[in-house]
Scaffold this active site. Structure first.
Site, short mmCIF file in Angstrom:
data_model
loop_
_atom_site.label_atom_id
_atom_site.label_comp_id
_atom_site.label_asym_id
_atom_site.label_seq_id
_atom_site.Cartn_x
_atom_site.Cartn_y
_atom_site.Cartn_z
CB VAL A 286 3.42 3.74 -89.89
CG1 VAL A 286 4.93 3.73 -89.66
CG2 VAL A 286 2.78 2.59 -89.14
CB ALA A 287 3.83 7.56 -93.48
CD GLU A 291 7.16 7.25 -86.36
OE1 GLU A 291 7.94 6.93 -87.28
OE2 GLU A 291 6.02 7.69 -86.57
CG ASP A 333 32.56 40.53 -63.09
OD1 ASP A 333 32.51 41.72 -62.72
OD2 ASP A 333 33.40 39.73 -62.66
CG ASP A 641 33.46 35.39 -60.28
OD1 ASP A 641 32.76 35.80 -59.33
OD2 ASP A 641 34.39 36.07 -60.77
CG ASP A 645 28.40 35.94 -57.88
OD1 ASP A 645 27.93 36.91 -57.27
OD2 ASP A 645 29.51 35.96 -58.45
CG ASN A 707 4.40 13.40 -91.59
OD1 ASN A 707 5.19 12.86 -92.35
ND2 ASN A 707 4.58 13.40 -90.28
CD GLU A 710 4.10 10.79 -96.46
OE1 GLU A 710 3.54 10.13 -95.56
OE2 GLU A 710 5.32 10.95 -96.54
CB THR A 738 10.96 11.92 -97.25
OG1 THR A 738 9.85 11.31 -96.56
CG2 THR A 738 10.90 11.56 -98.71
CG ASP A 739 9.50 11.23 -92.13
OD1 ASP A 739 9.24 11.98 -93.08
OD2 ASP A 739 8.66 10.79 -91.33
#
Length: 905
Positions: A286-287, A291, A333, A641, A645, A707, A710, A738-739
Site C-alpha cells: 500500500v505504501a 496510487e 501578431d 484572433d 486563424d 517509497n 521503505e 509523508t506522501d
C-alpha cells in the site's frame, strides 16, 4: 411563459410577431429587471452536464483498490485472532488514507471546474438600449444579441437584421459549406433545421457578415440541447503526462507486487510470524505504490493553471501546460500583442495635403494642424472633412463615455477613425441621420478591406477602407484640391511612396476611397463594388510598442525561444517595429505575403529558420508558416484572433487566442487565451509551464525515492535476519504522513531563478531523464540505509524491539520530510533558493512532523502504534540521521552542478 414559448415555429413568424410573442423591443432589448426575472424563470443558458461523483461515491471508490481490500481483510482476520487494537488502528488508517484521497480528488475536480469556468463564452446583448458584454450563461429568451464574424451563437435566435450573414452549421446539419442567413419569414409548415435561414442555432459560428437576432430558446431547449440530451456527457481528456503517470502507476503496482511477495517470502524464511509478515507485506505494498500520484499531479496542474489565470493566461486545455515548457518558436501578431493597441490617428493625407492630428488615447480631444503648423477647422477643409466622414461611416466601432473615461467598443483601428472624426465634431449620431447605411460588404482577411453604402445628398456613395496597396490597385481616380483627376501609374507610385515612408516610421496606414452609385449593385459582391474607386486619402496611425515587449523578446532569446512577428500590416511598418523590439536583427529575413505566395512549401521550409518578420500575410499563410516550422522540428506557439486563424491555431502545438480582440471561433480553436492580448503574458505562461513541469518532476522524484527507501530498509533488514524494522501500522502511518502534505507543497514551488536561462526541454524527454531516475534510486537507497542504520544500532545497543522500531520509524519519517526540501530544486542549493520561498513547504513540514510526534508523545497513541519514549542519546542519533539527507544531497549538488538549473526541465 416558459411553456408558452416552447415548441413555437419561430421561423414561420415575422420579426414583429416574434418580438411581440417574446415581449421585447428589437431596438432597445430587455431591461435588466426583466432579464433577471426571465433568468430566474428559465434558468441559466447552459447545457446540462452529468453530475460529478458524490463524496461518498468517491470515498468508496478509494476503498475498492485491491491492496486496500486485502488490507481490510487482513485487519478483520487480526480481529478474529484477538489482535483488536491492531485491527482497529489499521482500519482507521485505511479510512484516513481514503479521506485524504477523496480530498485530493475533490480538489482536483474543483480546480478543473474552476478552469472550465474561466473559459466560459461571452456575448453582446442589447439591454435597455445599451450594448453590454455578458456571460452567455445569462442570456434569456427575448434578449437581443449582436453578432459579428467569428462569434459563437450563444442560443437559438430569430434573425431581426442580417448583413451578408453566414454561419457554419456543420455540427447540426453536417453541411460543410456556411449557410446564408436572412430575416425573412419562412412559410413552410415544417422546415428542417438546415432550411431555417432566419434562425441562428446555439453552438454554431458566424463565418462572415453581421447580424442582430432575438433569442427564442436557451439551454436544453435549443437544438443543440436536444442533441446533448441524447448523447449524454463525455469523460474529461487526460494529458499525455497524466497518461504516462497512470501507466507508471500500473508498472509500479506490478513491480511492488513482485517485491512485496519477495519480502513476504524472505520474512517467512527468516522465521517471522505468518500473520505479522502478511500484514507488513500488504502495508508495504500500500505504501510503495504511489496510487495518489495521478491525483496529486492533476492538482499541481490545476493549481498551476489557476496561477496562470492570475497572470492573464487562461489555459483551455491541460495539455498546453506541458507543451509550453517545450516551445521553441512563438509566432506573434504585432497589433495589440507587441504593441499597446492604443491606435491614434496622428495625421491625415487628403488631396495631396497632410494634416496633423493632436491628442492621444480615445478621448475626443485634439486639434488639426496644416503642413505649416497652423490650426485649421477640419470641417472647413472640404477634402479633409470628406475623409473624416468616410472613415466614420465605414466603421462599426463605437465611442462611449463611461465613469472611467472614454472607451471603444469594437475594433481599435476603427476606434481611431471614430475618435479622429469626433475631434472634428463628427459622431455617428450626428451624421447617420443624413447618411444612413444602406448596405455593406464586411471586412475579411483575404480582401483586407471593407465597403459600406450610404445615402448622401440624394445619391448613394460607397466608402471603401483598407490596405493602401490593395485600395490603390482598385482606384481609377483620385481626389485633388481642384476636384478629382484620373489616377495614373505615376500618381499611384507617388502615393505608394508616401505610404512606405509613413510605414517605415512604424505607423499603421489605412487608405480610403469612394464611388458614387445610382443604385446598389446586384448582386452585391467585392468584384463589382470594389473597383473604379476614387482615392480620398490616408490615415496614419501610431500604435507604440508595449513597454515590456522588448524585455520579453530578450527573455525569449535567452530561453532558446525565437520570436517571429506575423502581421497583416505593411512590411515597412512591421520591420520598423520589429527592429525596435530587437526581433529583426542583422542577418534576419523579412517576407511579405506576396513573396510567400510565390514560394513553394519546400522553398519556405528551407528559409523558415532565417525569417523573423512576415507581413501582409493571410490566415492561409499562417498555416503554411506553422507547417514549415514544425517540419524543422520546432514546437510552435501561434497567436490568432480571426475566424480564419482557427486552422493555424489548431495546427500549432500551442494555439494562443486573443481574449480582447479575438473571435469566439479563435478562442474555441486555441489551447490558451490571453486576457490582455499581451506578448509578455505568453512569455510568463512559458515560464509558468516550465515551472509546473519542473514541480511535477520534483513531486514524482520525492514520492518514488521515499517509497524506494521503505522497500530498501524492510527488504534488507529481513534479508539480514534482523526482522522487520517497522510494524504494519507504522508503515501505513508513514505513508499517510509523508506522501500527502509535502507532495502537494512541492507542486506550489514558485519559478526559480534562471528557469528562463536555459533551452526548452525536448518534447519526448521522459519524466526520468536528466538524471531524475538515478536520483530516485540513490536518494531512495540513502533514506533506506539511514533508517536501517538506526535500526541496526538500536539492536546493537541492546534496545528493545519497540525502541528499535520507534527509532527506525522516526528516522524514516523525518528523513523523508527533510528530503522534501532537497527536491525543491534538482541542482540549486536549498540555501540559494531559500527556505521560506515556498511557505507551503514550511506548513507541510509542520503538519507532517506534528502527525509523527503525536504518536510518540501521547501515551494512548504510543500503545496503539507500538512506539515508546526514547532516551536523549537515541533522539540525538535519529535527528542526526534524519538531517543527513539534507547534507548528502547538498554535497551531491555541489559536485554535479554544471549549470544554474541544468536538468531542471
Amino acid at each position: 411563459m416558459t411553456e408558452k414559448l416552447q415548441g413555437k415555429k419561430w421561423y414561420a413568424l415575422d420579426i414583429m410577431e416574434s418580438c411581440r410573442e417574446l415581449g421585447v423591443s428589437a431596438e432597445t432589448g430587455l431591461d435588466s429587471a426583466e432579464a433577471a426575472r426571465r433568468l430566474s424563470d428559465h434558468g441559466p443558458n447552459v447545457l446540462e452536464q452529468k453530475p460529478g461523483r458524490s463524496l461518498i461515491s468517491t470515498f468508496f471508490s478509494q476503498m475498492k483498490e485491491v491492496l486496500v481490500l486485502i488490507l481490510i481483510i487482513a485487519a478483520v482476520i487480526s480481529g478474529f485472532l484477538g489482535e483488536w487494537a491492531d485491527a482497529i488502528v489499521i482500519l482507521i488508517i485505511v479510512i484516513l488514507n481514503a479521506v485524504i484521497g477523496v480530498i485530493q480528488e475533490n480538489k482536483a475536480e474543483n480546480a478543473l471546474k474552476a478552469l472550465k469556468d474561466m473559459t466560459k463564452p461571452s456575448a453582446k446583448v442589447m439591454r435597455a438600449g445599451k450594448v453590454l458584454q455578458i456571460s452567455a450563461e445569462e442570456i434569456v429568451p427575448g434578449d437581443i444579441i449582436l453578432l459579428d464574424a467569428g462569434d459563437s451563437v450563444p442560443a437559438d435566435a430569430r434573425l431581426v437584421e442580417a448583413v451578408s450573414l453566414q454561419s457554419n452549421e456543420s455540427a447540426l446539419t453536417g453541411e460543410s459549406e456556411p449557410a446564408g442567413k436572412n430575416p425573412a419569414a419562412i412559410s413552410a409548415e415544417q422546415a428542417p433545421v438546415g432550411d431555417r435561414k432566419n434562425i441562428l442555432f446555439m453552438g454554431t459560428t458566424i463565418t462572415s457578415g453581421r447580424g442582430r437576432a432575438v433569442v427564442v430558446e436557451t439551454g436544453m431547449n435549443t437544438e443543440l440541447g436536444r442533441i446533448a440530451r441524447m448523447l449524454g456527457d463525455s469523460a474529461p481528456e487526460s494529458t499525455p503526462l497524466q497518461q504516462r503517470l497512470a501507466r507508471l502507476g500500473t508498472v509500479m503496482g506490478i513491480a511492488a507486487g513482485v517485491i512485496v511477495a519477495l519480502v513476504f517470502a524472505v520474512g517467512i524464511w527468516r522465521g517471522v510470524a505468518l500473520l505479522e509478515m502478511f500484514m507488513v507485506a500488504i502495508s508495504l505494498a500500500v505504501a510503495a505504490v504511489p496510487e495518489g500520484l495521478p491525483a496529486v499531479v492533476t492538482i499541481v496542474l490545476a493549481l498551476g493553471v489557476t496561477r496562470m489565470s492570475r497572470r492573464k493566461a487562461i489555459i483551455r486545455k491541460l495539455t498546453a501546460v506541458e507543451t509550453l515548457g517545450t516551445a521553441t518558436v512563438i509566432c506573434t501578431d504585432k497589433t495589440g500583442t507587441l504593441t499597446k493597441n492604443e491606435m491614434t490617428v496622428t495625421s491625415v493625407f487628403a488631396a495631396g495635403r497632410f494634416f496633423e492630428v493632436t491628442g492621444t488615447g480615445y478621448a475626443p480631444e485634439g486639434i488639426f494642424l496644416d503642413q505649416d503648423g497652423n490650426d485649421v477647422s477640419p470641417l472647413a477643409e472640404r477634402n479633409l472633412a470628406l475623409a473624416l466622414l468616410g472613415g466614420l461611416l465605414n466603421c462599426d466601432a463605437r465611442l462611449e463615455e463611461t465613469e472611467k473615461g472614454y472607451r471603444i467598443i469594437g475594433d481599435p483601428t476603427e476606434g481611431a477613425l471614430v475618435v479622429a472624426a469626433a475631434k472634428a465634431g463628427l459622431t455617428m449620431k450626428t451624421v447617420s441621420k443624413n447618411n444612413p447605411r444602406l448596405d455593406e460588404i464586411p471586412f475579411d482577411s483575404e480582401r483586407k478591406m471593407m465597403t459600406t453604402f450610404n445615402q448622401a445628398e440624394g445619391q448613394i456613395r460607397s466608402f471603401t477602407k483598407g490596405a493602401p496597396d490593395l485600395i490603390l490597385e482598385r482606384c481609377t481616380g483620385m481626389l485633388t484640391q481642384d476636384g478629382s483627376s484620373e489616377m495614373n501609374d505615376d500618381s499611384r507610385r507617388m502615393l505608394l511612396k508616401i505610404n512606405s515612408r509613413l510605414a517605415s516610421q512604424g505607423q499603421r496606414v489605412l487608405a480610403l476611397a469612394d464611388r458614387l452609385w445610382t443604385e446598389i449593385p446586384d448582386p452585391l459582391a467585392p468584384e463589382t463594388a470594389e473597383r473604379e474607386l476614387t482615392f480620398i486619402g490616408f490615415f496614419a496611425m501610431q500604435d507604440p510598442p508595449r513597454d515590456e515587449a522588448r524585455e520579453a523578446v530578450a527573455i525569449c532569446r535567452k530561453a532558446g525561444i525565437r520570436t517571429v512577428m506575423i502581421t497583416g500590416d505593411h512590411l515597412e511598418t512591421a520591420a520598423a517595429i520589429a527592429r525596435e523590439l530587437d526581433i529583426l536583427r542583422p542577418g534576419d529575413m523579412s517576407l511579405s505575403g506576396d513573396q510567400l505566395e510565390q514560394m513553394s512549401d519546400e522553398e519556405l521550409i528551407n528559409i523558415v529558420n532565417e525569417v523573423t518578420v512576415y507581413a501582409r500575410v493571410s490566415p492561409e499563410h499562417k498555416l503554411r508558416i506553422v507547417i514549415a516550422l514544425k517540419s524543422k522540428g520546432h514546437i510552435v506557439a501561434m497567436t490568432g484572433d480571426g475566424v480564419n486563424d482557427a486552422p493555424a491555431l489548431k495546427k500549432a502545438d500551442i494555439g494562443v487566442a486573443m481574449g480582447i480582440s479575438g473571435t469566439e471561433v479563435a478562442k474555441e480553436a486555441s489551447d490558451m487565451v490571453l486576457q490582455d492580448d499581451n506578448f509578455n503574458t505568453i512569455v510568463r505562461a512559458v515560464e509558468e509551464g516550465r515551472t509546473i513541469y519542473n514541480n511535477i518532476r520534483g513531486t514524482v522524484q520525492y514520492l518514488l525515492s521515499c517509497n524506494t527507501g521503505e522497500i530498501v530498509a524492510i527488504f534488507t533488514a529481513l534479508l539480514l535476519g534482523m526482522g522487520s524494522p517497522l510494524t504494519a501500522i507504522q508503515i501505513l502511518w508513514l505513508n499517510l504522513v509523508t506522501d500527502g502534505p509535502p507532495a502537494l507543497a512541492l507542486g506550489l514551488e514558485p519559478p526559480q531563478k534562471g528557469i528562463m536561462d536555459i533551452p526548452p526541454r525536448k518534447p519526448k524527454e521522459g519524466l526520468f531523464s536528466g538524471g531524475v531516475g538515478a536520483r530516485i534510486l540513490w536518494q531512495g537507497m540513502m533514506i533506506g540505509i539511514l533508517s536501517l542504520i538506526a535500526y541496526w544500532l538500536a539492536l546493537r545497543w541492546g534496545r528493545t524491539v519497540e525502541e528499535a522500531h520507534t527509532m527506525t520509524f522516526i528516522t524514516m519519517a523525518l528523513s523523508q520530510i527533510v528530503h522534501s526540501f532537497n527536491v525543491r530544486s534538482m541542482n540549486l542549493s536549498l540555501f540559494t533558493i531559500g527556505f521560506g520561498a515556498n511557505r507551503s513547504m514550511i506548513y507541510a513540514f509542520i503538519t507532517s512532523a506534528a502527525a509523527l510526534l503525536v504518536v510518540i508523545f501521547i501515551p494512548f497513541l504510543r500503545g496503539v502504534f507500538g512506539t515508546v519514549m526514547l532516551r536523549p542519546s537515541d533522539w540525538a542519533l535519529v535527528l542526526s540521521l534524519s538531517l543527513a539527507p539534507l547534507v548528502l544531497v547538498e554535497i551531491s549538488k555541489l559536485i554535479f552542478r554544471t549549470s544554474p538549473v541544468a536538468g531542471e526541465l
